[in-house]
Scaffold this active site. Structure first.
Site, PDB file in Angstrom:
ATOM      1  N   TYR A   1       0.818  -1.208   0.000  1.00 40.34           N
ATOM      2  CA  TYR A   1       0.000   0.000   0.000  1.00 40.34           C
ATOM      3  C   TYR A   1       0.859   1.268   0.000  1.00 40.34           C
ATOM      4  O   TYR A   1       1.617   1.519   0.941  1.00 40.34           O
ATOM      5  CB  TYR A   1      -0.925   0.029   1.213  1.00 40.34           C
ATOM      6  CG  TYR A   1      -2.018  -1.017   1.235  1.00 40.34           C
ATOM      7  CD1 TYR A   1      -2.361  -1.741   0.096  1.00 40.34           C
ATOM      8  CD2 TYR A   1      -2.724  -1.279   2.407  1.00 40.34           C
ATOM      9  CE1 TYR A   1      -3.366  -2.698   0.126  1.00 40.34           C
ATOM     10  CE2 TYR A   1      -3.737  -2.226   2.452  1.00 40.34           C
ATOM     11  CZ  TYR A   1      -4.047  -2.941   1.308  1.00 40.34           C
ATOM     12  OH  TYR A   1      -5.044  -3.888   1.353  1.00 40.34           O
TER      13      TYR A   1
ATOM     14  N   SER B   1     -13.831  -4.306   0.657  1.00 34.56           N
ATOM     15  CA  SER B   1     -14.785  -3.571  -0.178  1.00 34.56           C
ATOM     16  C   SER B   1     -16.247  -3.872   0.170  1.00 34.56           C
ATOM     17  O   SER B   1     -17.058  -4.151  -0.716  1.00 34.56           O
ATOM     18  CB  SER B   1     -14.541  -3.849  -1.671  1.00 34.56           C
ATOM     19  OG  SER B   1     -15.029  -2.783  -2.465  1.00 34.56           O
ATOM     20  N   PRO B   2     -16.619  -3.787   1.449  1.00 37.77           N
ATOM     21  CA  PRO B   2     -18.018  -4.055   1.820  1.00 37.77           C
ATOM     22  C   PRO B   2     -19.005  -3.046   1.242  1.00 37.77           C
ATOM     23  O   PRO B   2     -20.196  -3.349   1.116  1.00 37.77           O
ATOM     24  CB  PRO B   2     -17.984  -3.995   3.353  1.00 37.77           C
ATOM     25  CG  PRO B   2     -16.810  -3.130   3.676  1.00 37.77           C
ATOM     26  CD  PRO B   2     -15.795  -3.451   2.621  1.00 37.77           C
ATOM     27  N   LEU B   3     -18.532  -1.849   0.863  1.00 41.33           N
ATOM     28  CA  LEU B   3     -19.410  -0.831   0.270  1.00 41.33           C
ATOM     29  C   LEU B   3     -19.338  -0.833  -1.256  1.00 41.33           C
ATOM     30  O   LEU B   3     -19.897   0.046  -1.905  1.00 41.33           O
ATOM     31  CB  LEU B   3     -19.055   0.564   0.794  1.00 41.33           C
ATOM     32  CG  LEU B   3     -19.095   0.763   2.314  1.00 41.33           C
ATOM     33  CD1 LEU B   3     -18.842   2.227   2.648  1.00 41.33           C
ATOM     34  CD2 LEU B   3     -20.418   0.304   2.890  1.00 41.33           C
ATOM     35  N   ALA B   4     -18.670  -1.837  -1.815  1.00 39.15           N
ATOM     36  CA  ALA B   4     -18.534  -1.951  -3.270  1.00 39.15           C
ATOM     37  C   ALA B   4     -17.994  -0.653  -3.872  1.00 39.15           C
ATOM     38  O   ALA B   4     -18.519  -0.123  -4.850  1.00 39.15           O
ATOM     39  CB  ALA B   4     -19.862  -2.336  -3.927  1.00 39.15           C
TER      40      ALA B   4
ATOM     41  N   GLY C   1     -18.198   2.282  -2.951  1.00 40.66           N
ATOM     42  CA  GLY C   1     -19.120   3.416  -2.901  1.00 40.66           C
ATOM     43  C   GLY C   1     -20.373   3.244  -3.726  1.00 40.66           C
ATOM     44  O   GLY C   1     -21.299   4.052  -3.630  1.00 40.66           O
TER      45      GLY C   1
ATOM     46  N   LEU D   1     -22.581   1.135  -3.202  1.00 38.37           N
ATOM     47  CA  LEU D   1     -23.652   0.850  -2.256  1.00 38.37           C
ATOM     48  C   LEU D   1     -23.858   1.997  -1.267  1.00 38.37           C
ATOM     49  O   LEU D   1     -24.636   1.872  -0.328  1.00 38.37           O
ATOM     50  CB  LEU D   1     -23.352  -0.446  -1.497  1.00 38.37           C
ATOM     51  CG  LEU D   1     -23.412  -1.717  -2.341  1.00 38.37           C
ATOM     52  CD1 LEU D   1     -22.803  -2.898  -1.588  1.00 38.37           C
ATOM     53  CD2 LEU D   1     -24.852  -2.031  -2.754  1.00 38.37           C
TER      54      LEU D   1
ATOM     55  N   GLY E   1     -24.472   5.173  -2.531  1.00 36.66           N
ATOM     56  CA  GLY E   1     -25.162   6.221  -3.268  1.00 36.66           C
ATOM     57  C   GLY E   1     -24.241   7.227  -3.910  1.00 36.66           C
ATOM     58  O   GLY E   1     -24.672   8.329  -4.281  1.00 36.66           O
TER      59      GLY E   1
END
Length: 333
Positions: A53, A206-209, A211, A213, A215
């Site tokens: 990273y 990446s649980p929010l895909a 962003g 998911l 909006g």
């Protein structure tokens, strides 16, 4: 807060893991330290980084930020990829040579004597797993690493590793770090059953895909400023398709109906799925982290879960978050 066991170990970790991918790039050092301080004060004791990273800057900043309470932090890092600028063909992959060198580099950047969880960042299909696991077992025996895990491995490769460890009486995988969100639920087909059977803790990334998911995307062409698709393009942008955006935005009215923000609902869903130990959140700002912290004391309602299963059927995918795996085949959207 209900702390959870880290796979088959006796270590207890918070149900959210602080990811540090942004540290040293989108998030400067001062903001990163504030994020870590806020997370630790809220009870998060699990922090994940990687040598790769931002050219090692993420590890350096992370190590500095947790220095004041190192004994109380479960520190995870990863190795596999070549460091930026490296031209050495052996400074990559999961060979004994590279893993031993990579751990020494991580220890130095993190300014610590040990790594709580060392993870193989990707599978290496050219190096026998016996070679890799022997190196990891030696590192555990030396006290430099305490537990081991994998990231974005196919289920069969984890099972092979478990069998080798059982046969040789070596350290075994305690965790796996897969991509998992409402837009890509394919790990439910094989990996989740494996994890439940053999007590492998899943640490979804990446649980929010990215962003989708939350909006943040109105279409698949205009990327939000600061997003990974905007900053890096390539593999990240490839996940942003018209269908993925459309499916992601179906979450918005559901979240409103249950008086949640889309980001909180998406993260809460992942956190409370079977076999999940802790999803990895990667806030760029203190505000992003602040929005996620209330989830530490929340549980997913069965009515919400049923509604989401109807929109995003189990085991299916509307976006390809395995496009960096090198082994997942057959996606179409």
């Amino acid at each position: 807060m209900n702390y959870r066991n880290l796979g088959n170990t006796g270590v207890r970790v918070s149900p959210l893991c602080l990811g540090t991918f942004n540290f040293g790039a989108a998030t400067n050092e001062d903001e990163a330290v504030k994020i870590v301080d806020m997370a630790l004060d809220a009870g998060i004791n699990f922090v994940d980084t990687a040598d790769y990273y931002n050219g090692g800057e993420s590890e350096r900043i992370t190590g500095k930020a947790i220095k004041r309470c190192r004994e109380n932090v479960i520190l995870a890092t990863k190795g596999h990829f070549p460091m930026p600028g490296s031209r050495d063909p052996n400074a990559r992959g999961n060979s004994r040579r590279h893993i031993l060198n990579a751990v020494e580099g991580s220890l130095k950047r993190l300014d610590t004597d040990w790594i709580d969880l060392y993870q193989l960042h990707r599978p290496d299909f050219e190096t026998p797993q016996e070679e890799t696991l022997r190196a990891l077992d030696d590192l555990v025996s030396q006290g430099k690493v305490r537990y081991i895990g994998s990231s974005t491995f196919p289920a069969w490769k984890i099972m092979e590793g478990l069998a080798i460890s059982e046969k040789r009486a070596w350290v075994r995988f305690a965790t796996e770090q897969p991509p998992y969100n409402l837009l890509d639920r394919r790990i439910e087909n094989e990996l989740v059953p494996l994890a439940l059977e053999y007590n492998i803790g899943l640490l979804p990334w990446s649980p929010l895909a990215m962003g989708m998911l939350a909006g943040r995307y109105r279409d698949s062409v205009h990327y939000p400023a600061g997003s990974r698709a905007d900053r890096f393009g390539t593999i990240y942008a490839d996940r942003i398709t018209p269908r993925a955006v459309e499916m992601g935005n179906r979450l918005l009215p559901v979240a409103e109906a249950f008086d949640l923000t889309p980001a909180r609902l998406a993260l809460l869903w992942v956190k409370d799925q079977p076999a999940i130990t802790a999803p990895i959140i990667g806030p760029r700002t203190v505000e992003h982290l602040s929005d996620a912290l209330p989830l530490l004391g929340m549980s997913l309602d069965t009515e919400i879960a049923k509604t989401l299963d109807e929109i995003y059927p189990p085991g299916t995918a509307a976006a390809d978050f395995h496009n960096t795996s090198g082994w997942m085949k057959g996606f179409s959207a």
